[in-house]
Design a protein around this motif. Structure first.
Motif, PDB file in Angstrom:
ATOM      1  N   THR A 208       0.830  -1.207   0.000  1.00 21.50           N
ATOM      2  CA  THR A 208       0.000   0.000   0.000  1.00 21.50           C
ATOM      3  C   THR A 208       0.863   1.255   0.000  1.00 21.50           C
ATOM      4  N   TYR A 209       0.336   2.302  -0.614  1.00 27.47           N
ATOM      5  CA  TYR A 209       1.065   3.569  -0.698  1.00 27.47           C
ATOM      6  C   TYR A 209       0.132   4.706  -0.282  1.00 27.47           C
ATOM      7  N   GLY A 210       0.733   5.867   0.050  1.00 30.50           N
ATOM      8  CA  GLY A 210      -0.055   7.017   0.496  1.00 30.50           C
ATOM      9  C   GLY A 210       0.081   7.189   1.992  1.00 30.50           C
ATOM     10  N   VAL A 211       0.016   8.437   2.456  1.00 32.47           N
ATOM     11  CA  VAL A 211       0.230   8.744   3.868  1.00 32.47           C
ATOM     12  C   VAL A 211      -1.081   8.747   4.643  1.00 32.47           C
ATOM     13  N   LYS A 212      -2.034   9.568   4.208  1.00 34.37           N
ATOM     14  CA  LYS A 212      -3.279   9.704   4.966  1.00 34.37           C
ATOM     15  C   LYS A 212      -4.141   8.448   4.867  1.00 34.37           C
ATOM     16  N   MET A 213      -4.378   7.969   3.663  1.00 32.30           N
ATOM     17  CA  MET A 213      -5.228   6.797   3.459  1.00 32.30           C
ATOM     18  C   MET A 213      -4.502   5.819   2.536  1.00 32.30           C
ATOM     19  N   PRO A 214      -3.559   5.034   3.073  1.00 35.64           N
ATOM     20  CA  PRO A 214      -2.804   4.097   2.240  1.00 35.64           C
ATOM     21  C   PRO A 214      -3.731   3.129   1.502  1.00 35.64           C
ATOM     22  N   ARG A 215      -3.405   2.844   0.235  1.00 34.75           N
ATOM     23  CA  ARG A 215      -4.268   1.988  -0.569  1.00 34.75           C
ATOM     24  C   ARG A 215      -3.433   1.058  -1.442  1.00 34.75           C
ATOM     25  N   LEU A 216      -4.079   0.008  -1.930  1.00 39.87           N
ATOM     26  CA  LEU A 216      -3.423  -0.941  -2.826  1.00 39.87           C
ATOM     27  C   LEU A 216      -3.601  -0.458  -4.261  1.00 39.87           C
ATOM     28  N   GLY A 217      -2.484  -0.299  -4.985  1.00 39.43           N
ATOM     29  CA  GLY A 217      -2.538   0.129  -6.374  1.00 39.43           C
ATOM     30  C   GLY A 217      -3.022  -0.986  -7.289  1.00 39.43           C
ATOM     31  N   THR A 218      -3.554  -0.601  -8.443  1.00 40.41           N
ATOM     32  CA  THR A 218      -4.097  -1.583  -9.386  1.00 40.41           C
ATOM     33  C   THR A 218      -3.035  -2.561  -9.865  1.00 40.41           C
ATOM     34  N   ASP A 219      -1.849  -2.061 -10.217  1.00 46.00           N
ATOM     35  CA  ASP A 219      -0.798  -2.952 -10.710  1.00 46.00           C
ATOM     36  C   ASP A 219      -0.402  -3.985  -9.655  1.00 46.00           C
ATOM     37  N   ASP A 220      -0.256  -3.528  -8.407  1.00 50.33           N
ATOM     38  CA  ASP A 220       0.105  -4.456  -7.333  1.00 50.33           C
ATOM     39  C   ASP A 220      -1.028  -5.436  -7.059  1.00 50.33           C
ATOM     40  N   GLY A 221      -2.260  -4.961  -7.194  1.00 52.41           N
ATOM     41  CA  GLY A 221      -3.401  -5.856  -7.020  1.00 52.41           C
ATOM     42  C   GLY A 221      -3.415  -6.947  -8.081  1.00 52.41           C
ATOM     43  N   ARG A 222      -3.154  -6.600  -9.336  1.00 50.68           N
ATOM     44  CA  ARG A 222      -3.134  -7.576 -10.422  1.00 50.68           C
ATOM     45  C   ARG A 222      -1.990  -8.577 -10.249  1.00 50.68           C
ATOM     46  N   ARG A 223      -0.855  -8.116  -9.682  1.00 49.27           N
ATOM     47  CA  ARG A 223       0.317  -8.987  -9.531  1.00 49.27           C
ATOM     48  C   ARG A 223       0.244  -9.909  -8.305  1.00 49.27           C
ATOM     49  N   ALA A 224      -0.722  -9.682  -7.442  1.00 54.54           N
ATOM     50  CA  ALA A 224      -0.818 -10.491  -6.215  1.00 54.54           C
ATOM     51  C   ALA A 224      -0.954 -11.973  -6.550  1.00 54.54           C
ATOM     52  N   LEU A 225      -0.309 -12.819  -5.739  1.00 61.23           N
ATOM     53  CA  LEU A 225      -0.352 -14.267  -5.965  1.00 61.23           C
ATOM     54  C   LEU A 225      -1.652 -14.866  -5.428  1.00 61.23           C
ATOM     55  N   LEU A 226      -2.156 -15.849  -6.164  1.00 57.28           N
ATOM     56  CA  LEU A 226      -3.383 -16.537  -5.780  1.00 57.28           C
ATOM     57  C   LEU A 226      -3.200 -18.034  -5.956  1.00 57.28           C
ATOM     58  N   PRO A 227      -3.449 -18.860  -4.921  1.00 56.30           N
ATOM     59  CA  PRO A 227      -3.401 -20.315  -5.092  1.00 56.30           C
ATOM     60  C   PRO A 227      -4.684 -20.761  -5.805  1.00 56.30           C
ATOM     61  N   LEU A 228      -4.543 -21.408  -6.940  1.00 54.88           N
ATOM     62  CA  LEU A 228      -5.710 -21.799  -7.744  1.00 54.88           C
ATOM     63  C   LEU A 228      -5.921 -23.306  -7.712  1.00 54.88           C
ATOM     64  N   PRO A 229      -7.020 -23.768  -7.088  1.00 55.49           N
ATOM     65  CA  PRO A 229      -7.357 -25.201  -7.102  1.00 55.49           C
ATOM     66  C   PRO A 229      -8.274 -25.501  -8.312  1.00 55.49           C
ATOM     67  N   PRO A 230      -8.492 -26.761  -8.603  1.00 56.02           N
ATOM     68  CA  PRO A 230      -9.517 -27.122  -9.583  1.00 56.02           C
ATOM     69  C   PRO A 230     -10.868 -26.535  -9.160  1.00 56.02           C
ATOM     70  N   PHE A 231     -11.728 -26.265 -10.147  1.00 54.72           N
ATOM     71  CA  PHE A 231     -12.999 -25.600  -9.854  1.00 54.72           C
ATOM     72  C   PHE A 231     -13.852 -26.402  -8.877  1.00 54.72           C
ATOM     73  N   GLU A 232     -13.936 -27.725  -9.089  1.00 56.71           N
ATOM     74  CA  GLU A 232     -14.772 -28.553  -8.199  1.00 56.71           C
ATOM     75  C   GLU A 232     -14.223 -28.554  -6.773  1.00 56.71           C
ATOM     76  N   GLU A 233     -12.903 -28.518  -6.646  1.00 55.30           N
ATOM     77  CA  GLU A 233     -12.315 -28.476  -5.298  1.00 55.30           C
ATOM     78  C   GLU A 233     -12.576 -27.127  -4.628  1.00 55.30           C
ATOM     79  N   GLN A 234     -12.605 -26.059  -5.440  1.00 57.86           N
ATOM     80  CA  GLN A 234     -12.949 -24.741  -4.885  1.00 57.86           C
ATOM     81  C   GLN A 234     -14.290 -24.817  -4.157  1.00 57.86           C
ATOM     82  N   LYS A 235     -15.267 -25.491  -4.791  1.00 56.29           N
ATOM     83  CA  LYS A 235     -16.604 -25.591  -4.199  1.00 56.29           C
ATOM     84  C   LYS A 235     -16.573 -26.421  -2.909  1.00 56.29           C
ATOM     85  N   ARG A 236     -15.791 -27.515  -2.934  1.00 55.55           N
ATOM     86  CA  ARG A 236     -15.689 -28.336  -1.712  1.00 55.55           C
ATOM     87  C   ARG A 236     -15.028 -27.553  -0.580  1.00 55.55           C
ATOM     88  N   ILE A 237     -14.007 -26.765  -0.939  1.00 56.62           N
ATOM     89  CA  ILE A 237     -13.307 -25.934   0.054  1.00 56.62           C
ATOM     90  C   ILE A 237     -14.280 -24.948   0.687  1.00 56.62           C
TER      91      ILE A 237
END
Length: 568
Positions: A208-237
């Protein structure tokens, strides 16, 4: 610890300090690592799912429904946070969702009856919408983002982290909320839970950047890592996470009810002590508390109330028995008056304006025989403010006590600063053993905090936002007066009604302090009361220490369980 054992002892682990919160975090950690539900060899692997998502993105770009964005950096080995099951993949968030691609809409284009969501409408951590307002009700004049039912709505401001919900209807939101829409193959609730996991929150905090109200930038949001399971396992989870989170809610509600019941029982027991009208009734009520001590005082918040009850009982004359052979307080007060007159005549004490007589409507409660209500100024040789000289770190000078040195009825000899020994207020403002220091300014809660100086005389002084109370020590126990000033009656009847606000701070001056009412027992009884208070406070200390030790052990157990489950 095996996962089966973890589930079997779920309610026991919840009893640890912040146990339910830690269990919630652990559930999400296990979920996104593929450890909460078993994998199924028949599920379409995440790698195949990702290829399908890429083709869907290409189609949407070709049809002009989404913008073509720059390629995201590939994930390197040292980017990977932890190992995933073989059918899962580490991906970047922007690969599978349209991050911040929602249409921006001007206020003039928003229908009045549309749902308008602000960050304040989302409860932190729980993913609950706590209020719904229409655009007309809000009368907002800023640009908004359009979202659709099923979108994951993510609050990007750091003070509001972990505000994530799934839209259950179409609407519009502040641009500080990012609508996340998956291209296909991402279950919305799995995505919501993945954004609430600890390592994602840590990533956002770091980016996050900014002094008064720090926020997550779009580029950093897009680059964030996500663990991706199979779709059916997502539902079981999600099904399993929902089940366990519901159990956490039930445990939390049960704990809350248990705490509230314990507090109510404790309050009722202490109230019976405080309102006992005969020694026999008091003894009976105290025995009831003693018999249920382990139950009543198994929580730290109740020990604080016990401490306050001890002080209150002390100044009501109910903590120790009276002795008919003690010199009555009225006689003691006459001796104090004569001694003060002598000191004034010898020029050792200044003569001050007489204090007003105590009226019947000022008296907080009836006192035992032999006691007397007096004004604090009657018992003191001097009540005065400290030095206004600027302090420093020079240890060769005179140590000066400040507000932070008055804590829990004591003077703390830590974090001291110093003033020159040549300042004009010395030696008059040197503290003498047995002097009291009263905090006269700061926050509402801190005003009135008092402690007894038990150091060496003529070596320490005090700052101007403290008031020194020098008592007639031959006739008055400073520890008893300290007990009285720190008791509930003094706080409620003598301090709170007279506090004033000045420049954003609460204040209580020396004149008011001289006029405060003190219950005066015979000197011998003062000493007996102080001795009893000391013993009971020591008991409270031991009880707190045992509770802390028990909580520490519980915390170690749950931390060890978490570590083992995450590293298996």
């Amino acid at each position: 610890m095996k996962l089966e054992t973890f589930f079997e002892h779920f309610d026991l682990l919840a009893e640890a300090p912040n146990g339910v919160q830690k269990l919630r975090e652990l559930i999400l950690d296990l979920a996104v690592r593929g450890k909460l539900v078993p994998q199924d060899a028949n599920d379409e692997p995440a790698a195949v799912l990702l290829e399908r998502i890429k083709k869907e993105k290409e189609r949407l770009v070709k049809e002009g429904k989404i913008s073509k964005l720059e390629l995201l950096p590939s994930i390197k080995h040292n980017d990977i946070l932890y190992n995933l099951p073989s059918t899962w993949l580490w991906i970047r968030l922007g690969e599978v969702v349209d991050y911040n691609g929602a249409a921006k809409v001007s206020p003039s284009e928003i229908p009045e009856d549309s749902w308008l969501l602000e960050l304040e409408d989302i409860e932190k951590d729980s993913s609950k919408i706590i209020q719904r307002c229409t655009f007309k009700e809000r009368n907002s004049k800023s640009t908004k983002a359009r979202f659709l039912k099923g979108d994951v709505l993510y609050g990007k401001l750091r003070p509001y982290l972990n505000k994530v919900v799934i839209a259950d209807a179409d609407g519009f939101c502040t641009t500080e909320i990012i609508p996340l829409r998956s291209y296909l193959g991402i279950f919305s609730k799995y995505l919501m839970y993945a954004l609430k996991r600890r390592d994602f929150i840590e990533y956002v905090n770091a980016k996050t950047y900014g002094v008064k109200m720090p926020r997550l930038g779009t580029d950093d949001g897009r680059r964030a890592l996500l663990p991706l399971p199979p779709f059916e396992e997502q539902k079981r989870i999600v099904t399993k996470v929902d089940e366990l989170m519901k159990l956490c809610d039930e445990l939390e509600a049960r704990q809350k009810k248990k705490r509230e019941t314990r507090i109510l029982i404790n309050n009722a027991a202490l109230n019976k002590l405080l309102t006992a009208d005969t020694p026999e009734t008091f003894t009976k009520n105290w025995q009831c508390i003693s018999d249920n001590f382990d139950i009543l005082y198994s929580a730290p918040e109740n020990i604080g109330k016990l401490r306050q009850a001890i002080l209150q009982l002390a100044v009501m004359g109910k903590l120790v028995p009276q002795d008919a052979n003690d010199e009555p307080a009225a006689v003691l007060l006459e001796r104090i008056k004569k001694e003060k007159e002598r000191l004034i005549k010898e020029g050792k004490v200044k003569k001050e304006k007489s204090l007003p007589a105590i009226k019947d409507d000022e008296i907080p409660y009836d006192l035992p025989k032999g006691w007397k209500w007096v004004r604090l100024g009657e018992l003191a040789k001097v009540i005065e403010y400290g030095t206004s000289e600027k302090s420093s770190e020079l240890r060769d000078d005179v140590p000066v006590f400040r507000m932070n040195n008055v804590q829990e009825g004591k003077i703390i000899f830590e974090n001291l600063k110093y003033v020159s020994a040549t300042i004009k207020d010395l030696p008059r403002l040197y503290l003498q053993h047995g002097d009291l220091l009263f905090n006269r300014t700061n926050s509402y809660e801190l005003v009135g905090k008092t402690g007894v100086f038990k150091g060496i005389s003529n070596q320490y002084t005090f700052a101007s936002y403290l008031i020194k109370i020098s008592l007639m020590l031959e006739y008055i126990s400073p520890d008893f007066i300290n007990t009285a000033i720190n008791s509930a009656y003094f706080r409620q009847t003598q301090i709170n009604p007279e506090i004033t606000q000045q420049c954003g701070q609460a204040n209580f001056n020396g004149t008011k302090l001289k006029n405060t009412l003190i219950p005066l027992p015979p000197l011998a009884e003062q000493k007996r009361i102080v001795s009893k208070v000391d013993k009971l406070m020591k008991l409270c200390d031991e009880l707190e220490s045992k509770l802390t030790q028990t909580q520490t052990e519980s915390e170690k157990i749950i931390n060890a369980a978490v570590k083992q489950l995450l590293t298996v």
